[in-house]
Design an enzyme around this catalytic site. Sequence first.
Site, PDB file in Angstrom:
ATOM      1  N   GLU A   1      -5.212   1.769   2.013  1.00  0.00           N
ATOM      2  CA  GLU A   1      -5.159   0.626   2.936  1.00  0.00           C
ATOM      3  C   GLU A   1      -5.483   1.076   4.355  1.00  0.00           C
ATOM      4  O   GLU A   1      -6.193   0.396   5.095  1.00  0.00           O
ATOM      5  CB  GLU A   1      -3.770  -0.023   2.889  1.00  0.00           C
ATOM      6  CG  GLU A   1      -3.662  -1.344   3.658  1.00  0.00           C
ATOM      7  CD  GLU A   1      -3.283  -1.206   5.129  1.00  0.00           C
ATOM      8  OE1 GLU A   1      -3.404  -2.195   5.863  1.00  0.00           O
ATOM      9  OE2 GLU A   1      -2.878  -0.103   5.561  1.00  0.00           O
ATOM     10  N   GLU A   2      -4.945   2.226   4.721  1.00  0.00           N
ATOM     11  CA  GLU A   2      -5.049   2.682   6.110  1.00  0.00           C
ATOM     12  C   GLU A   2      -6.476   3.001   6.542  1.00  0.00           C
ATOM     13  O   GLU A   2      -6.762   3.122   7.722  1.00  0.00           O
ATOM     14  CB  GLU A   2      -4.155   3.916   6.328  1.00  0.00           C
ATOM     15  CG  GLU A   2      -2.664   3.650   6.142  1.00  0.00           C
ATOM     16  CD  GLU A   2      -2.062   2.771   7.234  1.00  0.00           C
ATOM     17  OE1 GLU A   2      -2.796   2.349   8.137  1.00  0.00           O
ATOM     18  OE2 GLU A   2      -0.851   2.505   7.163  1.00  0.00           O
TER      19      GLU A   2
ATOM     20  N   HIS B   1       2.814   4.566  12.628  1.00  0.00           N
ATOM     21  CA  HIS B   1       1.816   5.643  12.618  1.00  0.00           C
ATOM     22  C   HIS B   1       2.219   6.807  13.520  1.00  0.00           C
ATOM     23  O   HIS B   1       1.396   7.349  14.262  1.00  0.00           O
ATOM     24  CB  HIS B   1       0.429   5.100  13.022  1.00  0.00           C
ATOM     25  CG  HIS B   1      -0.132   4.140  12.019  1.00  0.00           C
ATOM     26  ND1 HIS B   1      -1.460   3.783  11.991  1.00  0.00           N
ATOM     27  CD2 HIS B   1       0.439   3.466  10.988  1.00  0.00           C
ATOM     28  CE1 HIS B   1      -1.670   2.927  10.991  1.00  0.00           C
ATOM     29  NE2 HIS B   1      -0.526   2.713  10.382  1.00  0.00           N
TER      30      HIS B   1
ATOM     31  N   HIS C   1       0.833  -1.205   0.000  1.00  0.00           N
ATOM     32  CA  HIS C   1       0.000   0.000   0.000  1.00  0.00           C
ATOM     33  C   HIS C   1       0.866   1.253   0.000  1.00  0.00           C
ATOM     34  O   HIS C   1       1.914   1.308   0.642  1.00  0.00           O
ATOM     35  CB  HIS C   1      -1.035  -0.027   1.126  1.00  0.00           C
ATOM     36  CG  HIS C   1      -0.539   0.251   2.509  1.00  0.00           C
ATOM     37  ND1 HIS C   1      -0.378   1.529   2.996  1.00  0.00           N
ATOM     38  CD2 HIS C   1      -0.205  -0.576   3.525  1.00  0.00           C
ATOM     39  CE1 HIS C   1       0.022   1.468   4.259  1.00  0.00           C
ATOM     40  NE2 HIS C   1       0.148   0.201   4.603  1.00  0.00           N
TER      41      HIS C   1
ATOM     42  N   ASP D   1       3.885  -5.402   3.766  1.00  0.00           N
ATOM     43  CA  ASP D   1       3.543  -4.284   4.648  1.00  0.00           C
ATOM     44  C   ASP D   1       4.412  -4.328   5.904  1.00  0.00           C
ATOM     45  O   ASP D   1       5.009  -5.355   6.215  1.00  0.00           O
ATOM     46  CB  ASP D   1       2.058  -4.391   5.043  1.00  0.00           C
ATOM     47  CG  ASP D   1       1.444  -3.059   5.450  1.00  0.00           C
ATOM     48  OD1 ASP D   1       2.191  -2.110   5.761  1.00  0.00           O
ATOM     49  OD2 ASP D   1       0.199  -2.966   5.463  1.00  0.00           O
TER      50      ASP D   1
ATOM     51  N   ASP E   1       5.539   3.081   7.302  1.00  0.00           N
ATOM     52  CA  ASP E   1       4.359   2.267   6.996  1.00  0.00           C
ATOM     53  C   ASP E   1       3.566   3.004   5.906  1.00  0.00           C
ATOM     54  O   ASP E   1       2.904   3.985   6.197  1.00  0.00           O
ATOM     55  CB  ASP E   1       3.510   2.077   8.253  1.00  0.00           C
ATOM     56  CG  ASP E   1       2.215   1.327   7.982  1.00  0.00           C
ATOM     57  OD1 ASP E   1       2.042   0.810   6.875  1.00  0.00           O
ATOM     58  OD2 ASP E   1       1.361   1.286   8.890  1.00  0.00           O
TER      59      ASP E   1
HETATM   60 ZN    ZN Z   1       0.569  -0.476   6.611  1.00  0.00          ZN
END
Ligand code: ZN
Length: 362
Positions: free
Chosen positions: A216-217, A325, A70, A239, A184
């Site tokens: 994706e998130e 994140h 992603h 990922d 990420d």
């Molecule tokens: Zn991810």
Amino acid sequence: MSNNYQSLVNKVKKYCSIDGLSRYEEAVVDELKKSVDSKSMNYERDGLGSIIFSQNNKPSTGPIIQIAAHMDEVGFIVQDITDKGQLILSMIGGIWPLTVIGTKAVVYNAKGQKYEGVFGHTSIHILEIEKRNKVPELKDLYVDLGFNSKKEVQDNFIEVGSRVCLSGDFFQMNNDYVVAKAMDNRAGVAVLEEVMQRVQNKKLNNQVYFVGTVQEEVGTRGAKTSIQKIKPNIAIALDTCASHDTHQAIKGIQELGKGAALRIKDMGTLMDPKLIDYLMKIAKECNIPVYKYVAQGGGTDAAELQYGNGGVATITISLPQRYLHSPLGVCHLKDLKAAADLLEQLLLKLDEAEFNKYIKYN
Ligand SMILES: [Zn+2]
């Protein structure tokens, strides 16, 4: 640092420096387009914006493989503007507000122009005592761009829906650790690019599709759409995952520098045991550091990929990461290289006979 990581270092740095919030992944797409040899590879897009690369001279038979990383990253959009010109936020993906407070915010106005500000907070000196031990919530979060009024913000074309990105400059630490925001999943995108470049001019006995997925998130949405176009036999989500090797983290086996981590289970997917065995076999034969783990939270694109075309043999290959994140994530180059090596070997080895023997249900 050992020199054989240089190509991965350059890619991680390049992709992590891009601001590409969910739904705004085009800058990542542009870099991916530039990275492949157009004589060997072509691409198509799905209707949500995912980009799908495949070889020009790919065979018309052989197992179809989708490798998906992603492209999007977590952040915020502007939900409201206060009379004093500060921005109230709506979250895109999951962010613990504590991790961004006091860091630089990057805001894009309606014309795509960039502004820098602060994820603001009340200084401890004037914070009410009862609030000092309380964790800040999304409603407490705001961005201060130095404007004095709502009108000033609006005159700069910053409006409801404007993007607010996290910031964190790339750097390297000791022992082959790399650090940046959006690790990420730009670490995954970097590995995707690396594998594409390694195999693009090779004659493969399978039909591989390299996919940069969108959104994706916010719910694995680009996986859902791209899988419908490709209809693969095998799907691999590439990922990052949380590592457990830091102070006071709950117990778990993923750690940095131990190799690529094959996810067995998470909230959305029980990975294909035959595909896991096949990848472990390749790893052993080629001496690639790879291990299995069970995720204690989260999900990946695999949760959607598994439902393609009547069911797809699916797995997630994970790149362990610290501080997901947040403005600074940490990965290890050994893990990224292991994932690239494993995928490269899979693509070099997998043909119809191998697929029928090891993976297909008979
Ligand atoms: Zn991810």
